[in-house]
Design an enzyme around this catalytic site. Structure first.
Site, short mmCIF file in Angstrom:
data_model
loop_
_atom_site.label_atom_id
_atom_site.label_comp_id
_atom_site.label_asym_id
_atom_site.label_seq_id
_atom_site.Cartn_x
_atom_site.Cartn_y
_atom_site.Cartn_z
N GLY A 130 45.15 40.37 41.71
CA GLY A 130 44.31 41.36 42.37
C GLY A 130 44.06 41.09 43.84
N GLY A 132 46.37 40.12 47.38
CA GLY A 132 47.60 39.77 48.07
C GLY A 132 47.32 39.31 49.49
CB ILE A 158 53.59 30.90 43.12
CG1 ILE A 158 52.20 31.51 42.91
CG2 ILE A 158 53.52 29.60 43.92
CD1 ILE A 158 51.53 32.01 44.18
N PRO A 241 50.39 31.78 61.81
CG PRO A 241 49.22 31.87 63.85
CD PRO A 241 49.08 31.43 62.41
CD GLU A 243 53.14 32.27 55.27
OE1 GLU A 243 53.46 32.99 54.30
OE2 GLU A 243 52.03 31.71 55.36
N GLY A 340 80.24 51.87 53.10
CA GLY A 340 80.58 52.84 52.06
C GLY A 340 80.35 52.27 50.67
CD GLU A 368 52.46 48.53 55.19
OE1 GLU A 368 53.40 49.34 55.25
OE2 GLU A 368 52.56 47.39 54.69
#
Length: 380
Positions: A130, A132, A158, A241, A243, A340, A368
């Site tokens: 629940g 992230g 994980i 930062p 990471e 293709g 986001e």
């Protein structure tokens, strides 16, 4: 444009990494993908080659080189090789700084030699079913029991979750949790109550073991607290930062590599009696991607330069992560289109890159969230 970032010693290290990949990774990667996990032998081989713990002091078996450009070289070469399952960048550049910067001398003596040899594989457990990107939503708790912490909760998605011998767990050490109530606890393999769930079946990065972890009344010794009590949120924010730069480095390297592969492909692939590179649309596609990659590369290299001198801030790291990963997604999709039907075949690198790379805009903080960080800094 010629890159100005690396010196001769970095390029010599690049050759070492390429040799290691050719010998220890590329011949085995398909088997690891079938198995859903990288062999521990490969981790030990990386340790023998000096690829683990690059920034760890020599007294603990590390490279003793506090220069992130070596990590960038390693990340670029792993990206070029399509070695998406072998999570050395996670081990070195994301978890390593927590141990070198926050661990006590006793903790360093216990953990860092194995970290550098490949005997101790690491993971960090933040994400929950629940919670992230929102760290303040973490529900895993650690209750003070005097001589130990009693850890309860669950984590998901994980990386290295199956292989990990040391897991840095983010837990609430106050009832309210949040920015002032999170701490980092190191959970070790074999602690009673620490269980691993299934190796999650992902659409890509099949060789990378990704697991659900559960903690039921796990007695974590007080000496396994990493950093300051209730200081976990600040520790996480401080290390994010790097990471995000690690992810950005891999993303632009993937985009450049796929562009090079596709440029060669369109010169050879024929349609209507001529190479498809002769069609204006194809030339425009290649021209647009080449320009976007060149501009992005310039920005990423500038961020790496600032990171090496300690000047990179969280906002520009977020810009790098957002832009490079979204570019990688667009370039991969366009390169697949230019291949293709062959681009849809799993034996082609472009098809594997399509599924392997899709996660880059999600982990390490979603696009986001990156935009939110940038927007807040500009509109505060």
């Amino acid at each position: 444009m010629k890159r100005q970032l690396f010196a001769a010693e970095h390029e010599a290290f690049r050759e070492t990494v390429r040799t290691f990949l050719a010998k220890e990774v590329t011949p085995h990667h398909e088997r690891w993908e079938r198995d859903g996990i990288v062999s521990r032998d490969a981790w030990r081989a990386a340790g023998r080659q000096g690829l683990l713990g690059l920034a760890v002091p020599e007294e603990y078996g590390g490279g003793g080189v506090d220069d992130f450009r070596y990590s960038a070289v390693l990340g670029e070469e792993f990206a070029h090789a399509g070695a998406s399952g072998f999570a050395i960048p996670l081990h070195n550049d994301i978890i390593g700084p927590y141990l070198t910067n926050l661990a006590t001398q006793g903790q360093k003596r216990r953990w860092l030699p194995g970290f550098c040899s490949g005997e101790l594989i690491t993971a960090i457990a933040m994400t929950e079913p629940g919670a992230g990107s929102d760290l303040q939503g973490i529900r895993t708790t650690a209750t003070d029991q005097g001589d130990h912490w009693l850890l309860n909760g669950s984590k998901t998605f994980i990386s290295n979750g199956i292989l990990a011998d040391l897991v840095v767990v983010v837990a609430r050490t106050t009832p309210e949790g949040g920015a002032k109530g999170l701490s980092l606890l190191v959970v070790e393999r074999g602690m009673p109550g620490f269980e691993r769930g299934r190796n999650l079946d992902k659409i890509g990065q099949k060789a990378q073991d990704t697991a659900e972890l559960s903690f039921t009344d796990v007695r974590v010794p007080k000496e396994n607290l990493l950093g300051e009590l209730h200081g976990g949120f600040i520790h996480l924010v401080t290390h994010l930062p790097q990471e995000r730069m690690t992810i950005a480095v891999g993303a632009i390297a993937i985009a450049e590599h796929l562009l090079a592969i596709t440029t060669d492909y369109v010169k050879q692939r024929e349609a209507f009696g001529r190479p498809i590179s002769k069609f204006q649309h194809v030339r425009f596609e290649i021209a647009e991607m080449a320009t976007e990659c060149a501009v992005t590369r310039t920005f990423i290299d500038r961020c790496l330069t600032e990171h090496a001198t300690g000047e990179l801030d969280a906002v520009h790291a977020s810009m790098a992560k957002w832009w490079a990963t979204e570019l990688q997604k667009r370039v991969t999709d366009r390169c697949l289109q230019l291949h293709g039907g062959y681009g849809y075949m799993s034996e082609y690198p472009i098809a594997r890159a399509y599924t392997d790379g899709r996660i880059l805009t999600i982990y390490g903080g979603t696009t986001e969230i990156m935009k939110e960080i940038i927007g807040r800094s500009l509109l505060a």
